[in-house]
Design an enzyme around this catalytic site. Sequence first.
Site, short mmCIF file in Angstrom:
data_model
loop_
_atom_site.label_atom_id
_atom_site.label_comp_id
_atom_site.label_asym_id
_atom_site.label_seq_id
_atom_site.Cartn_x
_atom_site.Cartn_y
_atom_site.Cartn_z
N GLY A 266 18.73 52.57 23.58
CA GLY A 266 19.84 53.51 23.41
C GLY A 266 19.73 54.83 24.15
O GLY A 266 20.35 55.82 23.75
N SER A 267 18.99 54.87 25.27
CA SER A 267 18.87 56.18 25.95
C SER A 267 20.20 56.61 26.59
O SER A 267 20.52 57.80 26.62
CB SER A 267 17.73 56.18 26.97
OG SER A 267 18.06 55.42 28.10
N ARG B 159 31.50 33.84 19.89
CA ARG B 159 31.60 35.16 20.54
C ARG B 159 32.85 35.90 20.06
O ARG B 159 32.83 37.08 19.76
CB ARG B 159 31.66 34.95 22.06
CG ARG B 159 31.56 36.22 22.87
CD ARG B 159 31.77 35.94 24.34
NE ARG B 159 30.82 34.97 24.87
CZ ARG B 159 29.57 35.25 25.22
NH1 ARG B 159 29.11 36.46 25.08
NH2 ARG B 159 28.78 34.31 25.70
N MET C 58 23.81 43.90 25.61
CA MET C 58 23.45 42.74 26.42
C MET C 58 24.26 41.49 26.07
O MET C 58 23.70 40.40 25.99
CB MET C 58 21.94 42.47 26.29
CG MET C 58 21.10 43.67 26.71
SD MET C 58 21.59 44.39 28.29
CE MET C 58 20.20 43.98 29.29
N LEU D 12 31.55 40.33 26.82
CA LEU D 12 32.64 40.47 25.85
C LEU D 12 33.60 39.29 25.97
O LEU D 12 33.83 38.77 27.06
CB LEU D 12 33.41 41.77 26.10
CG LEU D 12 32.64 43.08 26.04
CD1 LEU D 12 33.61 44.26 26.05
CD2 LEU D 12 31.72 43.17 24.84
N HIS E 282 25.32 49.51 34.71
CA HIS E 282 24.43 48.42 35.13
C HIS E 282 23.41 49.00 36.11
O HIS E 282 23.77 49.78 36.99
CB HIS E 282 25.24 47.30 35.79
CG HIS E 282 24.39 46.12 36.13
ND1 HIS E 282 23.91 45.25 35.16
CD2 HIS E 282 23.92 45.68 37.31
CE1 HIS E 282 23.17 44.33 35.76
NE2 HIS E 282 23.16 44.55 37.05
N GLU F 118 36.92 40.56 32.13
CA GLU F 118 36.43 39.34 31.49
C GLU F 118 35.18 38.77 32.16
O GLU F 118 34.54 37.86 31.63
CB GLU F 118 37.52 38.26 31.48
CG GLU F 118 38.64 38.48 30.48
CD GLU F 118 39.72 39.46 30.95
OE1 GLU F 118 39.58 40.02 32.07
OE2 GLU F 118 40.68 39.67 30.20
N GLU G 52 21.15 56.93 35.70
CA GLU G 52 22.10 56.28 34.79
C GLU G 52 22.68 57.31 33.83
O GLU G 52 23.89 57.37 33.60
CB GLU G 52 21.41 55.18 33.99
CG GLU G 52 21.03 53.97 34.81
CD GLU G 52 20.62 52.80 33.92
OE1 GLU G 52 21.21 52.59 32.86
OE2 GLU G 52 19.66 52.09 34.31
C1 GAR Z 1 19.92 50.34 31.04
O1 GAR Z 1 19.08 50.33 32.17
C2 GAR Z 1 21.24 49.69 31.37
O2 GAR Z 1 21.71 49.96 32.66
C3 GAR Z 1 20.89 48.23 31.21
O3 GAR Z 1 20.08 48.18 30.07
C4 GAR Z 1 19.38 49.41 29.96
C5 GAR Z 1 19.59 49.96 28.58
O4 GAR Z 1 18.83 51.12 28.37
N1 GAR Z 1 22.07 47.43 31.07
C6 GAR Z 1 22.21 46.23 31.62
O5 GAR Z 1 21.34 45.68 32.26
C7 GAR Z 1 23.55 45.58 31.37
N2 GAR Z 1 23.76 44.48 32.24
P1 GAR Z 1 19.18 52.09 27.20
O6 GAR Z 1 19.29 51.21 25.94
O7 GAR Z 1 17.99 53.00 27.12
O8 GAR Z 1 20.46 52.79 27.52
#
Ligand code: GAR
Length: 204
Positions: free
Chosen positions: A11-12, A64, A89, A92, A108, A141, A173
Amino acid sequence: MKIGILISGRGSNMVAITEAVQSGLIPDSEVAVVISDKSKAAGLEKARALGVEAVAVTRKGRTREEHDKEIVSVLQANGVELVCLAGYMRLLSPYFVKAYRNWILNIHPSLLPSFKGLDAHEQAIEYGVKLSGCTVHFVDEHLDHGAIILQKAVEVKDDDTAESLSKRIIKYEHESYVEAVRRLAAGEIELDGRRVKNRQKHDC
Ligand code: GAR
């Protein structure tokens, strides 16, 4: 703008968005709820520590769409207008995308359309690219496919591992996601097909 954030783990990015909202960097907004599909996601406690309601909505063997219906109802019950996927992850369902069309964002850790899906950093290193980075985009989608709002490039060094590369990219990010949410919430961008453009300002 009421924001809902979906997470699966640490969750950063969720923390970066929430802190930007709470400090006024993203004005006139509120993070109304954080939802995780994993009950043990570390991000849930981090959200609560920031004073945000945080709930786990696990899949529990459902389809889903059934799972997404519950998530959408929690979002709607909290008045959420904009949904941010932040390390969420799961793909949707069309039901979810339709409920919030053009109001769902994702981040991403690659320069899309390269290296979609899981293990983006490993994919980039194995392929041998010299630049990777991160992409904030609208969600449709298809996997990691919607219109691109913002990208930042990061050099891939000869001795990089997936871990070292991800540590370098994650800082970008956080900056990128905050900037993309700020611009969308402020009405500064508009969609033109697949292209996200700065909204034209009119003087009158
Ligand atoms: C992040 O690097 C994000 O870009 C990636 O998961 C990580 C989550 O980090 N997302 C994906 O790969 C989605 N396809 P976080 O929980 O610390 O934000």
